[in-house]
Design an enzyme around this catalytic site. Structure first.
Site, PDB file in Angstrom:
ATOM      1  N   LYS A  81       5.694  -0.824  96.135  1.00 28.64           N
ATOM      2  CA  LYS A  81       6.657   0.012  95.420  1.00 28.64           C
ATOM      3  C   LYS A  81       6.008   0.542  94.153  1.00 28.64           C
ATOM      4  CE  LYS A  81      11.475  -0.373  93.736  1.00 28.64           C
ATOM      5  NZ  LYS A  81      12.596  -1.331  93.617  1.00 28.64           N
ATOM      6  N   SER A 156      16.775  -0.285  95.557  1.00 24.40           N
ATOM      7  CA  SER A 156      15.897   0.749  95.048  1.00 24.40           C
ATOM      8  C   SER A 156      14.506   0.755  95.693  1.00 24.40           C
ATOM      9  CB  SER A 156      15.748   0.597  93.524  1.00 24.40           C
ATOM     10  OG  SER A 156      15.102  -0.630  93.189  1.00 24.40           O
ATOM     11  N   SER A 180      17.777  -4.775  95.690  1.00 21.35           N
ATOM     12  CA  SER A 180      16.869  -3.649  95.915  1.00 21.35           C
ATOM     13  C   SER A 180      15.796  -3.885  96.972  1.00 21.35           C
ATOM     14  CB  SER A 180      16.189  -3.253  94.602  1.00 21.35           C
ATOM     15  OG  SER A 180      17.125  -2.674  93.732  1.00 21.35           O
TER      16      SER A 180
END
Length: 461
Positions: A81, A156, A180
């Site tokens: 990420k 997320s 997330s």
């Protein structure tokens, strides 16, 4: 039928590298080709550097040729990420408001991956500041769900979920502060683990924020945990180094006491298909000898509003720290949160923190009698790709089942437990007591071994 190289698990790749049946270069080339096919549709990547990935793969190939692999993941493709820093790559944190500057050093997890010989193929996308359980970002193109491009990946760790489902290699790392990792794992039909707070070193450390693996198999997540849980002094909140046998995943569930949490204190309904899939999963535990008991919702609206107030104030503080011309570039949902926070007094913000502490205490107390707790990950199916939430009147609904375990610091995982009539995945959440990360992986592996046959992975049109 021969399995495509990009679909092989990390464990399968390592076995074939050892036998000289495969080269890290050809595997990396296959992953890059897969990304090239899917990216025009799903937009899951950021900062992809094919030449750097191939150079890393060639170095790994040379080590395997010499019979001297560098570490536990030598030559295995991995994505991170984008808020997990990698030296030389800017970290926009999903927002056009961020001033882009190359990261000075690898974050702890990235450093451990390089030490283990992994091939970092690309970074993956996220919404502004990681604020959403959805994909829209003011910086990245809209990330879409490979199962249905009209639907959301969740957030997320939006790009990580999409990348795992699309076959961008076997290993992916996301971050989780309220769901997330687990929400995109659920929406994208992959496995995701939110470890105990501090299990994986993070820089900078923050309350409730953790890094977790997102993979297609439980065993691959365990292998990734074996590497990224190694210590790093930069995280002054991290747990002591562990000696878990991460690959010891087989475990009998007979006699385990398992709570089943499918009802909500607010009385709002869970999607019927989601609830039925979770109940069907619970029956498989029960058939194997586990004692499954209903667990009432222990949360209150007051506790949850504490979280909402706290994190909206974080948005206000983050925007206030920026020059106005930069701040205005942030997504509208960040500005809306900051505007709401402007109505809060200092006393409100302090009370928000105490209500979060009350939620933590209540979560530990409610779940402590059980070895593990089963629940939905998301109470809803994946919603529209460009939406920022499920559109419910209760804006805290989407993270209802996930955020509590960030506050209590307990490990919790998402594993696919079926598909709705429209083909979209449904996630089962498995939570354990604090520090029992291996136990959660073992429960997930048990379920993985007994669940019905899974749908074939999606393919680009």
């Amino acid at each position: 039928m021969t399995t495509p190289l990009y679909e092989l698990s990390a464990l399968q790749l390592l076995e074939r590298y050892r036998d000289r049946a495969l080269s890290p270069v050809e595997v990396t080339q296959a992953v890059l080709a897969r990304i090239e096919r899917w990216e025009p549709h799903i937009h899951a990547t950021y900062g992809l550097d094919a030449e750097a990935a191939l150079a890393s793969a060639r170095a790994s190939e040379a080590r395997w040729t010499q019979g001297k692999p560098q570490g536990d993941l030598d030559g295995v493709p991995v994505t991170l990420k984008e808020n997990i820093a990698t030296r030389g790559t800017p970290t926009p944190i999903g927002s056009a408001a961020t001033v882009l500057a190359p990261a000075a050093a690898d974050a702890p997890a990235a450093a451990r991956l390089r030490e283990a010989g992994a091939v970092i193929v690309t970074k993956t996308t996220m919404p502004d500041f990681g604020f959403l359980g959805a994909a829209p970002s003011s910086f990245h193109a809209l990330t879409r769900n490979p199962w249905d491009l009209g639907h959301n990946t969740g957030g997320s760790s939006s790009g990580a979920g999409a990348a795992a489902a699309a076959g961008y290699g076997p290993l992916h790392l996301g971050t989780d502060i309220g769901g997330s990792v687990r929400i995109p794992a659920s929406f994208c039909g992959v496995f995701g683990l939110k470890p105990s707070q501090g299990r994986i070193p993070v820089d900078p450390p923050a309350a409730a924020r953790v890094i977790g693996p997102m993979t297609r198999t439980v065993a691959d997540a365990a292998l990734l945990m074996q590497v990224v849980t190694r210590p790093d002094a930069r995280d002054y909140m991290s747990l002591p180094p562990n000696d878990f046998a991460w690959q010891r995943l087989e475990r009998n569930v007979k006699g385990l006491r398992i709570g089943l949490w499918t009802e909500t204190m607010g009385g709002w309904p869970i999607d019927a298909e989601v609830k039925e899939a979770v109940l069907a999963a619970a029956r498989l535990f029960e058939q194997a000898g586990a004692i499954v008991e209903p667990l009432a919702d222990w949360t209150t609206l007051d506790m949850r509003m504490g979280m909402a107030h706290f994190f909206t104030m974080r948005c206000r503080v983050d925007l206030a720290a920026m020059p106005p011309e930069r701040a205005k570039l942030a997504a509208g949902y960040i500005h809306q949160a900051a505007e709401f926070a402007a109505s809060l007094t200092p006393e409100d913000t302090f009370r928000a923190f105490t209500r979060m502490q009350a939620l933590r205490a209540a979560t530990v107390a409610a779940t402590q009698p059980f070895d593990y707790v089963l629940s939905p990950v998301s109470p809803v199916l994946p919603f529209a790709a460009d939406a920022i939430n499920s559109g419910s009147e209760n804006l805290l609904k989407d993270s209802h089942f996930t955020s509590v375990f960030n506050q209590s610091e307990q490990p919790a995982a998402s594993i696919n437990c079926g598909h709705a009539k429209n083909g979209l995945p449904i996630g089962l959440q498995i939570a354990g007591r604090r520090f029992d990360d291996l136990g959660v992986l073992q429960m997930a592996r048990f379920y993985e071994s007994v669940r019905p046959a899974q749908a074939r992975w999606p393919e680009p049109a």
